[in-house]
Write an enzyme that holds these catalytic residues in place. Structure first.
Site, PDB file in Angstrom:
ATOM      1  N   ARG A 118      -1.090  23.000 -13.777  1.00 57.47           N
ATOM      2  CA  ARG A 118      -0.018  22.099 -14.208  1.00 57.47           C
ATOM      3  C   ARG A 118       0.018  21.955 -15.732  1.00 57.47           C
ATOM      4  NH1 ARG A 118       1.882  16.918 -10.587  1.00 57.47           N
ATOM      5  NH2 ARG A 118       3.276  16.007 -12.105  1.00 57.47           N
ATOM      6  N   HIS A 122       2.534  14.974 -29.064  1.00 58.33           N
ATOM      7  CA  HIS A 122       1.907  13.655 -28.923  1.00 58.33           C
ATOM      8  C   HIS A 122       1.364  13.144 -30.252  1.00 58.33           C
ATOM      9  CE1 HIS A 122       1.256  14.620 -24.387  1.00 58.33           C
ATOM     10  NE2 HIS A 122       2.418  14.054 -24.602  1.00 58.33           N
ATOM     11  N   ARG A 172       0.824  -1.232   0.000  1.00 57.68           N
ATOM     12  CA  ARG A 172       0.000   0.000   0.000  1.00 57.68           C
ATOM     13  C   ARG A 172       0.849   1.269   0.000  1.00 57.68           C
ATOM     14  NH1 ARG A 172      -3.348  -2.708   3.703  1.00 57.68           N
ATOM     15  NH2 ARG A 172      -5.150  -3.586   2.645  1.00 57.68           N
ATOM     16  N   ASN A 181       2.593  21.451 -20.516  1.00 54.00           N
ATOM     17  CA  ASN A 181       2.306  20.752 -21.770  1.00 54.00           C
ATOM     18  C   ASN A 181       2.529  21.617 -23.010  1.00 54.00           C
ATOM     19  OD1 ASN A 181       1.647  18.240 -20.652  1.00 54.00           O
ATOM     20  ND2 ASN A 181      -0.376  19.001 -20.080  1.00 54.00           N
ATOM     21  N   LYS A 204       4.321  11.921 -10.724  1.00 51.12           N
ATOM     22  CA  LYS A 204       3.538  11.080 -11.630  1.00 51.12           C
ATOM     23  C   LYS A 204       4.291   9.788 -11.879  1.00 51.12           C
ATOM     24  CE  LYS A 204       0.943  14.354 -14.473  1.00 51.12           C
ATOM     25  NZ  LYS A 204       0.724  14.755 -15.875  1.00 51.12           N
ATOM     26  N   LYS A 264       9.705  23.494 -12.209  1.00 48.77           N
ATOM     27  CA  LYS A 264       8.690  22.441 -12.194  1.00 48.77           C
ATOM     28  C   LYS A 264       8.126  22.271 -10.784  1.00 48.77           C
ATOM     29  CE  LYS A 264       7.083  18.037 -13.692  1.00 48.77           C
ATOM     30  NZ  LYS A 264       7.231  16.826 -14.481  1.00 48.77           N
ATOM     31  N   GLU A 296      13.246  20.029 -23.528  1.00 44.52           N
ATOM     32  CA  GLU A 296      12.411  20.304 -22.351  1.00 44.52           C
ATOM     33  C   GLU A 296      12.995  21.460 -21.529  1.00 44.52           C
ATOM     34  OE1 GLU A 296       9.458  19.053 -21.216  1.00 44.52           O
ATOM     35  OE2 GLU A 296       9.163  17.277 -22.466  1.00 44.52           O
ATOM     36  N   HIS A 313      11.300  11.802 -27.442  1.00 43.14           N
ATOM     37  CA  HIS A 313      10.257  12.684 -26.932  1.00 43.14           C
ATOM     38  C   HIS A 313      10.637  14.168 -27.062  1.00 43.14           C
ATOM     39  CE1 HIS A 313       6.894  14.100 -24.584  1.00 43.14           C
ATOM     40  NE2 HIS A 313       7.705  14.672 -23.708  1.00 43.14           N
ATOM     41  N   GLU A 336      -2.876  17.708 -10.684  1.00 40.99           N
ATOM     42  CA  GLU A 336      -3.383  18.138 -11.984  1.00 40.99           C
ATOM     43  C   GLU A 336      -4.886  18.405 -11.929  1.00 40.99           C
ATOM     44  OE1 GLU A 336      -2.372  15.408 -15.211  1.00 40.99           O
ATOM     45  OE2 GLU A 336      -1.161  17.018 -16.031  1.00 40.99           O
ATOM     46  N   HIS A 349       3.148  20.082 -26.365  1.00 40.67           N
ATOM     47  CA  HIS A 349       2.892  18.648 -26.225  1.00 40.67           C
ATOM     48  C   HIS A 349       1.678  18.144 -26.992  1.00 40.67           C
ATOM     49  CE1 HIS A 349       6.163  18.800 -23.402  1.00 40.67           C
ATOM     50  NE2 HIS A 349       6.062  17.502 -23.155  1.00 40.67           N
TER      51      HIS A 349
END
Lengths: 363, 363
Positions: free
Chosen positions: A246, A257, A125, A250, A147, A231, A189, A270, A241, A253
């Protein structure tokens, strides 16, 4: 820690933690981790590329610190972020008799961090987790923010959690071992942070092209620390988010993507797709009268000087637009973009007409 | 909600939620869930036993409330809390196009709640989750507290999360469909709450033996509500099992887990093993001079009147003690028990001598 390290604090109330950034930190990982967590056992998760380069050094350092250490080495590459590897790692954790006093240490790039973090978030957990990112991209992006997760077939990062690390250790010396193309991908980035949040930092990058291309230690430490700070500010304001804040991260992005999906994952790294995506987004902002051409020109010049690709690949633009409409962050097919208003500031813009997007893709 | 419902608030700052308890609530589930969550899509997770009895009624109620509904039916039984079912449900969620506006509704006992809750905790990095427990045990225990998870081979609940539901809906009418043995098993946990936290509630149980055995609606509503209140207080004070406060809920459970493991899971229902375990723990407390014989006698009489087993099964006592020493909550093989000091109060006691444990097992 040595005097040439920088500490970035990530403020998340009881989930707050520090990021330690500097050269020659890997051999100190054991002492650092034991000091920060008081753990009695560590499971080092790394990949087949990183294990011999850096993973073993972390294992040895942990052993010198006097704790029990196990190592789990997964295959390098995005396909490792799968349910079958999760299952295997859960069973390994049990074999290793990991318990609440154990920590998971992720030594690698974003794939290892995301996968190992998800194991830490769910085994028992939730147990503590330390990130030791070894790519520039992971150092400035995926190691901050909590994340973690894996992919489902056809759906990136569809299973996961928000699970903050207990600490992050960034040895900037490891950047010297990165293949050039991967290093440059991380720089995209880095440039992004300047555009979205910090015009002074963008200027710093423009002024240190040689230092960036030569991976000068002082430049490395500065850019990694500044990106982590930026960040961390965003993540502190919107940990899960939920507020939309946040979303600024992106920038570029939505285009990125679509390019990644339609050229086949792996064709572009990426950061390469981010570079192209940022230029598309900047042209789109221009077409909407939000910025003048000078801002696009400066991004183009900087990304070019850093050796990043700049042109949209030869894919039908309508195919790319349809991919954007299916993006998981899109609602009801409405095109939505993070667009600059000036250097250092971006906004989330919804309902952008498709013909403007098509024009931005055309360049 | 009707006037004969009781609402229990679980205070967990931004993760707070309400438990709605009363008769005839299942047909109102759709309205309740949509009001509480504003969801546009629900995935009902249920099992092969519960689906036709209650699962379909929840599905129909959700459809009447005007939202899109999908149903995932898993096999009944503990073996469903496995990594392979997790994998299957993650993929189903993706097929159902579940997103941030979807909720997972668990309709069933503890197994369904634990499994469905883990899916909700991890799909899309966490989506909302509603519990509709249909066994007495789940209503008074596993539906409150946010523990969700699955088993690894040989290790119960070894993978999971703390993931609080957005709401819990308890229809006490469903208790009428429970097999007698399963109903009685739930009563053992009800008795436990009286012993550990509330002497008045224990007296209420002693005074309502017939109402309990006949499943009288007003008695059902009272006991479920009081147990939820008591558990909610404990969970609010120690959400993630960090301060030790939450350990009081484990009264009888060190003995219980050893009995379950050594007789083979399924021989005893969980509550049956809890009943035997509580009497062992009470005798142990007596032997240590913590309580007098009267408290053991009252628990024995109440559990007997409720049709629960009272005697330790015919297993070598040293085998049971070794199992207790391996319990995941044990540190370095030290025997540790939650023991009463008086009716309504228990303490965590470490380092209990094995011969006293042996005597408590001997009865």
């Amino acid at each position: 820690m040595a005097t040439d390290t920088t500490t970035v604090h990530v403020a998340l109330s009881e989930r707050s933690y520090d990021i330690e950034i500097g050269p020659r930190l890997l051999p100190e990982a054991g002492r650092f981790i034991v000091e920060r967590t008081g753990c009695s056992h560590a499971v080092v998760v790394t990949d087949s590329n990183v294990e011999s380069l850096h993973g073993q050094r972390v294992v040895e350092s942990l052993e010198r610190a006097g704790i029990r250490v196990d190592i789990a080495t997964v295959p390098a590459g995005e396909s490792t972020k799968s349910t079958s590897h999760v299952d295997e790692l859960w069973r390994l954790m049990l074999e290793f008799a990991a318990d609440r006093k154990s920590i998971v240490a992720a030594v690698g790039g974003g794939v290892v961090g995301d996968l190992a973090g998800f194991i830490a978030a769910t085994y028992g957990r939730g147990i503590r987790f330390v990130q030791i990112p070894t790519t520039l991209l992971a150092q400035v992006d995926s190691s901050v923010g909590g994340k973690v997760g894996i992919n489902l077939p056809g759906a990136k990062n569809m299973v996961g959690a928000f699970w903050q690390p207990a600490a992050v250790l960034i040895d900037t010396d490891v950047l010297n071992t990165l293949p050039l193309r991967e290093y440059r991908s991380g720089l995209a980035e880095v440039v992004k942070y300047g555009v979205i949040l910090d015009s002074d930092f963008f200027k710093y990058l423009e002024d240190h092209i040689d230092g960036l291309n030569n991976r000068e230690p002082s430049v490395m430490r500065h850019i990694v620390a500044r990106c982590c700070e930026l960040k961390a500010q965003v993540v502190s304001a919107d940990e899960r988010e939920e507020t939309g804040l946040r979303a600024v991260l992106n920038y570029g992005h939505t285009f990125c993507h679509a390019i990644e999906a339609e050229t086949g994952y792996g064709t572009y790294l990426h950061g390469e797709a981010v570079a192209i995506g940022m230029l598309c987004a900047s042209r789109l902002a221009e077409a909407m009268g939000r910025i003048d051409a000078e801002l696009t020109r400066r991004q183009h010049a900087l990304l070019e000087a850093l050796g990043l690709p700049l042109t949209v690949p030869d894919v039908d633009h309508d195919v790319l637009i349809r991919a954007m409409q299916k993006d998981k962050k899109t609602e009801h097919g409405k095109l939505r973009f993070v667009l600059p208003t000036c250097l250092g500031h971006v906004e989330l813009v919804s309902g952008v007409p498709a013909d403007l997007v098509r024009a931005a893709l055309a360049g």
